[in-house]
Design an enzyme around this catalytic site. Structure first.
Site, PDB file in Angstrom:
ATOM      1  N   CYS A  78     134.305 -49.035 -32.090  1.00  0.00           N
ATOM      2  CA  CYS A  78     134.004 -47.676 -31.655  1.00  0.00           C
ATOM      3  C   CYS A  78     134.745 -47.369 -30.346  1.00  0.00           C
ATOM      4  CB  CYS A  78     132.490 -47.465 -31.558  1.00  0.00           C
ATOM      5  SG  CYS A  78     132.016 -45.710 -31.441  1.00  0.00           S
ATOM      6  N   HIS A 178     130.996 -48.630 -36.951  1.00  0.00           N
ATOM      7  CA  HIS A 178     130.176 -49.728 -36.433  1.00  0.00           C
ATOM      8  C   HIS A 178     129.929 -50.753 -37.546  1.00  0.00           C
ATOM      9  CE1 HIS A 178     129.015 -48.242 -32.423  1.00  0.00           C
ATOM     10  NE2 HIS A 178     129.173 -47.050 -32.977  1.00  0.00           N
ATOM     11  N   GLU A 180     128.583 -53.593 -37.324  1.00  0.00           N
ATOM     12  CA  GLU A 180     127.272 -54.224 -37.135  1.00  0.00           C
ATOM     13  C   GLU A 180     126.132 -53.378 -37.684  1.00  0.00           C
ATOM     14  OE1 GLU A 180     127.733 -51.613 -33.490  1.00  0.00           O
ATOM     15  OE2 GLU A 180     129.047 -52.751 -34.827  1.00  0.00           O
TER      16      GLU A 180
END
Length: 204
Positions: A78, A178, A180
């Site tokens: 990001c 993202h 994650e």
């Protein structure tokens, strides 16, 4: 075990990123200074917030020079990806300059910030090994990179218009989404980065 330095510059989604990397078999050190980079096999530069605040913190921490000197694998997430470029229109910020290009605000249509899941068209790259030519990833942002060199772009999506969301130059690679927070596809991206760190370690 592969050791990954997760940079804490005050604007990162550290807990989720750390858990995702650890699920991929890495030992993760959350670091905030140059001395803590000694002996690591890879670096992850996460980011939530603004490029101006992130760059200011990196300068305060004395990390700009060591990050520039690092020749091993580095992943930007990001805002972390945005910091790889020359400048950002957000806060009129001079960034790290790892990849030629600038970071620009997305067009206002349909709505900003861009939040949610988007299909990402993926170029063949080690970061996306085992994934399809298009995968869903989760985004939260209002700015995105505009690389000068098309050859550095390894992923695109559309939100109002088509724009780059993943880029690589040498051992430095980053994604606007993202991983994650992107389910199995995102975990595969993190696992591929860890695998790349392991391969670089063996080759050293």
């Amino acid at each position: 075990m592969t050791r990954i330095a997760l940079i804490d510059h005050g604007a990162g989604n550290l807990v989720s990123a750390q858990r995702g990397l650890e699920r991929s078999g890495a030992a993760v050190d959350v670091v905030s200074g140059p001395s803590e980079l000694e002996g690591v096999d890879g670096i992850v530069l996460p980011g939530v917030g603004t490029t101006g605040a992130a760059m200011a913190r990196l300068r305060e921490q004395g990390l700009v020079g060591p990050l520039a000197a690092w020749a091993g694998p580095m992943l930007g997430i990001c805002v972390g990806l945005q910091l790889f470029f020359d400048r950002s229109a957000e806060d009129d910020t001079e960034c790290l300059g790892f990849i030629p290009g600038a970071v620009e605000r997305l067009p206002a249509a349909p709505l900003l910030p861009h939040i949610g899941w988007n299909d990402v068209a993926l170029r063949d790259d080690p970061l996306f090994a085992g994934l399809g030519s298009s995968e869903l990833f989760y985004f939260v942002h209002s700015y995105a990179p505009v690389p000068k060199e098309e050859s550095t772009v390894i992923g695109w999506t559309e939100y109002g218009s088509r724009f780059a969301v993943a880029a690589r130059r040498g051992s430095r690679v980053g994604v606007q989404f993202h991983p994650e927070r992107s389910g199995s596809a995102g975990l595969a991206v993190l696992a591929n980065f860890v695998a790349g760190c392991e391969e670089a370690k063996r080759a050293a």
